[in-house]
Write a protein that holds these residues in place. Structure first.
Motif, PDB file in Angstrom:
ATOM      1  N   UNK A  10      42.895  84.271  12.953  1.00 48.59           N
ATOM      2  CA  UNK A  10      43.868  84.559  11.897  1.00 48.59           C
ATOM      3  C   UNK A  10      43.194  84.503  10.539  1.00 48.59           C
ATOM      4  N   UNK A  11      43.801  85.160   9.570  1.00 48.88           N
ATOM      5  CA  UNK A  11      43.284  85.211   8.203  1.00 48.88           C
ATOM      6  C   UNK A  11      44.410  84.912   7.225  1.00 48.88           C
ATOM      7  N   UNK A  48      37.118  74.876  15.187  1.00 47.24           N
ATOM      8  CA  UNK A  48      36.825  76.283  14.907  1.00 47.24           C
ATOM      9  C   UNK A  48      35.581  76.750  15.651  1.00 47.24           C
ATOM     10  N   UNK A  49      35.614  78.011  16.097  1.00 42.79           N
ATOM     11  CA  UNK A  49      34.418  78.669  16.604  1.00 42.79           C
ATOM     12  C   UNK A  49      33.922  79.718  15.618  1.00 42.79           C
ATOM     13  N   UNK A  56      38.977  83.604   7.297  1.00 37.53           N
ATOM     14  CA  UNK A  56      39.199  84.122   8.640  1.00 37.53           C
ATOM     15  C   UNK A  56      38.662  83.079   9.619  1.00 37.53           C
ATOM     16  N   UNK A  57      39.507  82.685  10.557  1.00 34.65           N
ATOM     17  CA  UNK A  57      39.194  81.564  11.460  1.00 34.65           C
ATOM     18  C   UNK A  57      39.500  81.953  12.897  1.00 34.65           C
ATOM     19  N   UNK A  81      47.334  73.500  16.255  1.00 34.70           N
ATOM     20  CA  UNK A  81      45.988  73.640  15.705  1.00 34.70           C
ATOM     21  C   UNK A  81      45.958  74.667  14.575  1.00 34.70           C
ATOM     22  N   UNK A  82      46.686  75.759  14.761  1.00 34.14           N
ATOM     23  CA  UNK A  82      46.761  76.797  13.730  1.00 34.14           C
ATOM     24  C   UNK A  82      47.298  76.207  12.422  1.00 34.14           C
ATOM     25  N   UNK A  83      48.381  75.482  12.508  1.00 31.69           N
ATOM     26  CA  UNK A  83      48.997  74.901  11.306  1.00 31.69           C
ATOM     27  C   UNK A  83      48.078  73.857  10.675  1.00 31.69           C
ATOM     28  N   UNK A  84      47.433  73.048  11.517  1.00 37.24           N
ATOM     29  CA  UNK A  84      46.556  72.000  11.015  1.00 37.24           C
ATOM     30  C   UNK A  84      45.371  72.603  10.255  1.00 37.24           C
ATOM     31  N   UNK A  85      44.709  73.592  10.869  1.00 36.03           N
ATOM     32  CA  UNK A  85      43.522  74.200  10.258  1.00 36.03           C
ATOM     33  C   UNK A  85      43.900  74.944   8.994  1.00 36.03           C
TER      34      UNK A  85
END
Length: 318
Positions: A163-164, A247-248, A270-271, A291-295
């Motif tokens: 996502x970005x 993250x990768x 962009x992650x 994880x999306x919200x945390x990052x």
């Protein structure tokens, strides 16, 4: 009697890999260089300098044996033959000249073989320089082919994990001052409360390496390392090469656009999430949404803090 003149030492090497995906899909990944920083670990940034229907001139910033380098290449794209030829126009020492080709060969409907060819010479045919290039080409070729295989084969599976987003602030000051604040990252430990440690180098103008420890809201710190490419006084792009556990992939850029008598300064990220570490970092009940919200929250908090300090710096400089 004339003295014998030694012929230049031209090295030719080939690497290949099999990919479980249609050849056309693989060709598109190779042809569309704007996606390379997300696909290929050594690639930091790519920009088009010229672009025709089947020819282009590009500038590439990438790491070689751990060092950041930049060069300009011309490419010829042949979608019918599934081939992309490349030749460095301006090489970075110890490379005197380099070129090659990507060849994608179908193996049935849903598989192909990718061959990556290189030919190159070292400056002054220096044996040590040639050995350095040998190692860099071998390492980067293996890395790029492996990454291409993973990204093509898992493209659908990772689509939901990537996502970005962008954070933007309005600054009543100059783009130059706002840019200077972000560009001069060696001072971030003094200027930004969330930065605990900084190691900053700029071996060539605009080509930077930034390693830092960043404080999270819970008081913990994590270490990241990024390579950055700076374009005064409008843009700084970066790619993290040492990543947090969740993250990768993490790429991004800072932009500074003068508009309506002020500046719009933005931070883009962009992650791609690392699902293997979600439970370990966030607990057994955490999922991809968590994880999306945390990052996003963590990155956005730091970006907005940096932009706020850049805003204050630029507005106080008026």
């Amino acid at each position: 009697m004339s003295a014998n003149v030694a012929e230049p030492v031209l090295r030719e090497v080939e690497h290949e890999i099999g990919i479980a995906a249609p050849a056309q899909a693989v060709y598109r990944f190779i042809a569309e260089v704007g996606h390379w920083p997300r696909i290929f670990p050594p690639t930091i940034h790519v920009e088009h300098l010229e672009r025709g229907e089947r020819t282009e001139r590009i500038r590439i910033w990438a790491t070689a044996n751990g060092a950041a380098k930049s060069w300009t290449s011309r490419r010829v794209l042949d979608p019918d033959l599934l081939r992309v030829d490349f030749r460095q126009e301006v090489s970075a020492p110890p490379v005197a000249a380099m070129g090659g080709a990507w060849l994608i060969e179908p193996v049935g409907d849903d598989a192909c073989r990718v061959r990556l060819l290189h030919d190159y010479r070292a400056v002054d045919d220096d044996p040590a320089g040639l050995a350095w290039i040998d190692e860099a080409v071998d390492r980067n070729s293996r890395s790029e082919l492996a990454a291409l295989k993973v990204n093509v084969e898992l493209a659908r599976d990772t689509e939901d994990l990537t996502f970005s987003f962008v954070d933007t602030v309005r600054i009543d000051g100059s783009a130059r001052d706002a840019y200077d604040f972000v560009n001069d990252a060696r001072l971030w430990q003094e200027r930004l409360p969330h930065v605990a440690r900084v190691e900053f180098t700029e071996d060539a103008a605009g080509l930077q390496t930034l390693e830092m420890d960043t404080r999270a809201k819970d008081g913990s710190t994590h270490t990241t390392k990024s390579h950055r490419v700076a374009f005064p006084h409008r843009k700084i792009v970066y790619k993290q090469v040492t990543l947090p556990a969740l993250m990768t992939l993490h790429t991004g850029y800072w932009t500074f656009e003068e508009r309506d008598g002020g500046v719009e300064a933005s931070s883009q990220h962009t992650v791609t999430l690392n699902t293997d570490n979600i439970a370990r970092v966030l607990g057994p009940d955490a999922d991809v949404t968590t994880a999306h919200e945390y990052v996003r929250t963590a990155l956005s908090t730091n970006s907005r803090a940096t932009l706020a300090h850049a805003k204050a710096f630029a507005e106080n400089a008026r």
